[in-house]
Design an enzyme around this catalytic site. Structure first.
Site, mmCIF file in Angstrom:
data_model
loop_
_atom_site.group_PDB
_atom_site.id
_atom_site.type_symbol
_atom_site.label_atom_id
_atom_site.label_comp_id
_atom_site.label_asym_id
_atom_site.label_seq_id
_atom_site.Cartn_x
_atom_site.Cartn_y
_atom_site.Cartn_z
ATOM 1 C CG HIS A 125 -3.477 -1.621 -11.422
ATOM 2 N ND1 HIS A 125 -2.633 -2.529 -12.161
ATOM 3 C CD2 HIS A 125 -4.507 -1.125 -12.165
ATOM 4 C CE1 HIS A 125 -3.212 -2.138 -13.463
ATOM 5 N NE2 HIS A 125 -4.144 -1.469 -13.623
ATOM 6 C CD GLU A 173 -1.526 1.423 -10.371
ATOM 7 O OE1 GLU A 173 -1.513 0.779 -9.168
ATOM 8 O OE2 GLU A 173 -1.124 1.249 -11.559
ATOM 9 C CG HIS A 193 -2.347 -5.488 -13.453
ATOM 10 N ND1 HIS A 193 -1.008 -4.757 -13.067
ATOM 11 C CD2 HIS A 193 -2.376 -5.702 -14.696
ATOM 12 C CE1 HIS A 193 -0.316 -4.489 -14.148
ATOM 13 N NE2 HIS A 193 -1.044 -5.065 -15.288
ATOM 14 C CG ASP A 242 -1.160 -5.134 -9.376
ATOM 15 O OD1 ASP A 242 -0.485 -5.783 -10.168
ATOM 16 O OD2 ASP A 242 -1.619 -3.990 -9.622
HETATM 17 ZN ZN LIG Z 1 -0.821 -3.092 -11.684
#
Ligand SMILES: [Zn+2]
Length: 201
Positions: free
Chosen positions: A47, A129, A165, A175
């Site tokens: 992400h 992330e 994602h 993303d």
């Molecule tokens: Zn995401």
């Protein structure tokens, strides 16, 4: 070559303890739940996030993902303050690695999702992330940390897929976006294309 050298075996096993990676800074999030008992953790989901969007400094992301109150005022932060989400890992622009949820537990990063024939990707994936913004590029230090982390994940979990994602929830999410180089990432891990999304899928 003696591949069962005791020092090597010890070094490998000590990298992970109950799903926590020893090279990550630990910041526990309350946003997690148990995985289904039969979960086969075979997917890594990449992400991007920055808070406020496009701001690459401060602690708003870790505060958000660990359920802490924000220390700065911003309309966007106010609009998301009641969301309860998390990820297993966060990689900052300079490559710093933070872990918030044990990989043995479920982090809440995927939402409604479908990939490799299965729904609810949170059940059996690991969420990472990258500090960034959809469409923006990412730093060399982030690729380096991501690659090292994923190499270790590939050794420790039965990972067969790495996707964004945007690939597991294409109707809702974009993303990490076009600024992320899947090809550089793939080459850094020495993996075949089979591990990665096929563009027309
Ligand atoms: Zn995401």
């Amino acid at each position: 070559m003696n591949t069962t050298h005791p020092t090597t075996a010890l070094a490998k096993s000590s990298l992970w303890a109950k799903g926590w990676y020893q090279f990550a800074k630990r910041l526990d999030s309350p946003h997690f739940s148990a995985r289904p008992p039969d979960a086969k953790i075979d997917l890594v989901v990449v992400h991007s996030i920055s808070l406020p969007p496009g701001v690459y400094s401060g602690d708003a992301v870790t505060h958000f993902l660990t359920g802490q109150a924000q220390t700065i005022e911003h309309p966007y932060l106010e609009s998301i303050k009641d969301l309860k989400v998390s990820a297993h890992f966060f990689i900052r622009r300079q490559g710093e690695l933070i872990q918030m949820v044990s990989c043995d537990d479920m982090a809440w990063h995927a939402g409604v999702s479908h990939y490799r024939g299965r729904d609810r990707c949170n059940d059996d994936s690991i969420g990472i992330e990258l500090e960034g913004l959809e469409g923006d590029t990412f730093e060399a230090e982030q690729y380096e940390t991501l690659s090292g982390l994923c190499s270790s994940l590939l050794q420790h979990y039965p990972i067969e897929h790495l996707a964004g994602h945007e690939h597991i929830a294409p109707a809702r999410k974009k993303d990490p976006g076009a600024g992320f180089s899947w090809e550089d990432f793939r080459k850094s891990l020495g993996l075949t294309q089979n591990f990665f999304p096929i563009s027309d899928k």
